[in-house]
Design a protein around this motif. Sequence first.
Motif, mmCIF file in Angstrom:
data_model
loop_
_atom_site.group_PDB
_atom_site.id
_atom_site.type_symbol
_atom_site.label_atom_id
_atom_site.label_comp_id
_atom_site.label_asym_id
_atom_site.label_seq_id
_atom_site.Cartn_x
_atom_site.Cartn_y
_atom_site.Cartn_z
ATOM 1 N N ASP A 315 0.702 -1.189 0.097
ATOM 2 C CA ASP A 315 -0.022 0.009 -0.154
ATOM 3 C C ASP A 315 0.903 1.072 -0.004
ATOM 4 O OD1 ASP A 315 -2.339 -1.259 0.036
ATOM 5 O OD2 ASP A 315 -2.730 -1.136 1.979
ATOM 6 N N GLN A 316 1.886 1.459 -0.824
ATOM 7 C CA GLN A 316 2.777 2.472 -1.084
ATOM 8 C C GLN A 316 1.825 3.469 -1.807
ATOM 9 O OE1 GLN A 316 6.154 -0.438 -1.313
ATOM 10 N NE2 GLN A 316 7.052 1.577 -1.637
ATOM 11 N N PHE A 317 2.408 4.806 -1.776
ATOM 12 C CA PHE A 317 1.785 5.839 -2.746
ATOM 13 C C PHE A 317 2.204 5.637 -4.099
ATOM 14 C CE2 PHE A 317 0.218 7.573 1.277
ATOM 15 C CZ PHE A 317 -0.809 8.437 1.014
ATOM 16 N N PRO A 318 1.470 6.040 -5.028
ATOM 17 C CA PRO A 318 1.600 5.722 -6.354
ATOM 18 C C PRO A 318 2.783 6.613 -6.762
ATOM 19 C CG PRO A 318 -0.624 6.578 -6.051
ATOM 20 C CD PRO A 318 0.151 6.540 -4.944
ATOM 21 N N ASN A 319 3.815 6.115 -7.709
ATOM 22 C CA ASN A 319 4.849 6.974 -8.019
ATOM 23 C C ASN A 319 5.533 6.450 -9.501
ATOM 24 O OD1 ASN A 319 6.491 4.721 -7.723
ATOM 25 N ND2 ASN A 319 8.078 5.907 -6.368
ATOM 26 N N ASN A 320 4.662 5.404 -10.167
ATOM 27 C CA ASN A 320 5.029 5.013 -11.433
ATOM 28 C C ASN A 320 4.135 5.575 -12.587
ATOM 29 O OD1 ASN A 320 5.264 3.359 -13.909
ATOM 30 N ND2 ASN A 320 5.425 1.403 -12.479
ATOM 31 N N ILE A 321 4.843 6.531 -13.332
ATOM 32 C CA ILE A 321 4.248 7.224 -14.226
ATOM 33 C C ILE A 321 3.569 6.377 -15.524
ATOM 34 C CG2 ILE A 321 6.192 8.281 -15.583
ATOM 35 C CD1 ILE A 321 2.966 10.126 -15.137
ATOM 36 N N ASN A 322 4.634 5.427 -15.694
ATOM 37 C CA ASN A 322 4.056 4.582 -17.168
ATOM 38 C C ASN A 322 2.878 3.782 -16.727
ATOM 39 O OD1 ASN A 322 6.897 5.113 -17.648
ATOM 40 N ND2 ASN A 322 6.538 4.283 -19.555
ATOM 41 N N GLU A 323 2.833 3.099 -15.522
ATOM 42 C CA GLU A 323 1.637 2.327 -14.879
ATOM 43 C C GLU A 323 0.633 3.178 -14.952
ATOM 44 O OE1 GLU A 323 1.377 1.192 -10.907
ATOM 45 O OE2 GLU A 323 1.631 -0.918 -11.524
ATOM 46 N N LEU A 324 0.569 4.748 -14.671
ATOM 47 C CA LEU A 324 -0.653 5.424 -14.593
ATOM 48 C C LEU A 324 -1.157 5.971 -15.730
ATOM 49 C CD1 LEU A 324 -0.578 7.197 -11.241
ATOM 50 C CD2 LEU A 324 -1.587 4.992 -12.021
ATOM 51 N N VAL A 325 -0.121 6.432 -16.745
ATOM 52 C CA VAL A 325 -0.776 6.650 -17.941
ATOM 53 C C VAL A 325 -1.202 5.650 -18.735
ATOM 54 C CG1 VAL A 325 0.428 7.444 -20.271
ATOM 55 C CG2 VAL A 325 1.015 8.463 -18.347
ATOM 56 N N GLU A 326 -0.776 4.472 -18.893
ATOM 57 C CA GLU A 326 -1.471 3.321 -19.378
ATOM 58 C C GLU A 326 -2.888 3.226 -18.738
ATOM 59 O OE1 GLU A 326 0.978 -0.254 -19.534
ATOM 60 O OE2 GLU A 326 2.678 0.786 -20.320
ATOM 61 N N ASP A 367 -0.610 14.720 -8.160
ATOM 62 C CA ASP A 367 0.206 15.062 -9.100
ATOM 63 C C ASP A 367 0.391 13.972 -10.181
ATOM 64 O OD1 ASP A 367 0.485 17.785 -9.409
ATOM 65 O OD2 ASP A 367 2.372 17.862 -8.363
ATOM 66 N N LEU A 368 0.804 12.793 -9.816
ATOM 67 C CA LEU A 368 1.148 11.758 -10.759
ATOM 68 C C LEU A 368 -0.215 11.532 -11.648
ATOM 69 C CD1 LEU A 368 3.713 10.201 -11.179
ATOM 70 C CD2 LEU A 368 2.659 8.126 -10.313
ATOM 71 N N PHE A 369 -1.340 11.553 -10.960
ATOM 72 C CA PHE A 369 -2.782 10.927 -11.343
ATOM 73 C C PHE A 369 -2.983 12.118 -12.466
ATOM 74 C CE2 PHE A 369 -3.360 7.251 -8.768
ATOM 75 C CZ PHE A 369 -4.041 6.575 -9.791
ATOM 76 N N ALA A 370 -2.806 13.385 -11.960
ATOM 77 C CA ALA A 370 -3.307 14.376 -13.063
ATOM 78 C C ALA A 370 -2.325 14.303 -14.340
ATOM 79 C CB ALA A 370 -3.181 15.794 -12.151
ATOM 80 N N ARG A 371 -1.026 14.406 -13.892
ATOM 81 C CA ARG A 371 0.199 14.387 -15.094
ATOM 82 C C ARG A 371 -0.304 13.221 -16.036
ATOM 83 N NH1 ARG A 371 6.283 13.041 -14.410
ATOM 84 N NH2 ARG A 371 6.816 13.242 -16.516
ATOM 85 N N ALA A 372 -0.736 12.092 -15.428
ATOM 86 C CA ALA A 372 -0.901 10.657 -16.213
ATOM 87 C C ALA A 372 -2.244 11.163 -17.121
ATOM 88 C CB ALA A 372 -1.230 9.623 -15.421
#
Length: 442
Positions: A315-326, A367-372
Amino acid sequence: MSALNFENEFFKGIEQIKFEGPGSDNPLAFRYYDAERVIGGKTLKDHLRFAGAYWHSFCGNGADPFGAPTHNFPWDVKSEPVARAKDKMDAAFEFLTKMNLPYYCFHDLDVVDYGLDIKENDRRLQALVDYAKEKQAQTGVKLLWGTANLFSNPRYMNGAATNPDFHVLAHGAAQVKAALDATIALGGENYVFWGGREGYMSLLNTNMQREQDNFAKFLHASKDYARRNGFKGTFFIEPKPCEPTKHQYDYDAATVLGFLQKYDLMGDFKLNLEVNHATLAGHTFQHELQVAADAGLLGSIDANRGDYQNGWDTDQFPNNINELVESMLIILEAGGLQGGGINFDAKIRRNSTDPADLFYAHVGGMDLFARALIIASEILEKSDYKKIRTDRYASFDTGKGAEFSAGKLSLEDLREYAIEKGEPAVISGRQEYMENLINRYI
Ligand code: XUL
Ligand code: CO
């Protein structure tokens, strides 16, 4: 003192988090989450519908199987349960407001401690529901979903709705009734069932069929009660393959789809998919999203991530941009989440002990979700991503391929076609081209 006015302020010295743009080096500012920015006719706020998770952020004290709590919350000190719960709720709404989180999610036991007396528990929860109503009205923060914790109390060690003892099941029902009442009273938009103990540790002592039948009856009774009492939202099942139970019945999206179809629950239930649950099931998160989207069940998301070296739910906070863009590509192509939002079912690490750590974690995740989302929307609008996939199946759009799709060809017809056309041409799947395309937009 914050610019916002909090009578009982817990996160002193931290102001409301603002959007400052990609050039900002302020760790307590958004670089991409500009809530009012419009993408594809909708604001980021409305696309993403972010929620804070009560259990991790205001209850999770850093204890693990090897060590004592490391997060000593200043809101967790009073001895009387309702007074202590109100302090915690003050802290929660201060955090949600400063963080610009439009929603929150809770289990009954997160907001106030429960004892063993059902009526006393109902009274305590009601006191906190009254308090939450005021807080929601003051801040504009809304309830994305409520749920009941049917896994912590020792009585649920053999399951709640799937317990072999009817008496235990009835206790679970009492809790769900109260949690539904609370969700309805607070205008909650959805209600979640996560069956952490609904499954088995050993088939040797388990009648799987009977347990699953009981589970379905329990869900029908819950749904009927909620509908009779004015609940208009969606029920979500949250799949997870294991942990704490060795085998959970809601294993993954495809398993739950089959269950909902078998037990006639498709109209009212959708899925709440969690990243780390997908990876525990041996899938990517994207796979789970696609299964749900294809079945019209893509309801909501629990955002987090696992650890590639570990086999449990970190349950770590998200930080993988590729995973979230996909992931956002799938969500956007499906027309968005149906009724749900993005709940940060994630916890800061045991050694992240500054009050600001909770803010850094959520700033990073939002921020990561918004960027994705911004990147995925550009890929869909500007690139040949969709066209490449459509073209790959073009042979089913015309001629014999189209006839096959319409169900008009027999096995003999297919054989005739194969003989007539000879060996098929070699056609590349172009995976690396697609991977590079995504990275070009990142
Ligand atoms: C546990 C989990 C739960 C549910 C709600 O892995 O994800 O917190 O989200 O019960
Ligand atoms: Co979850």
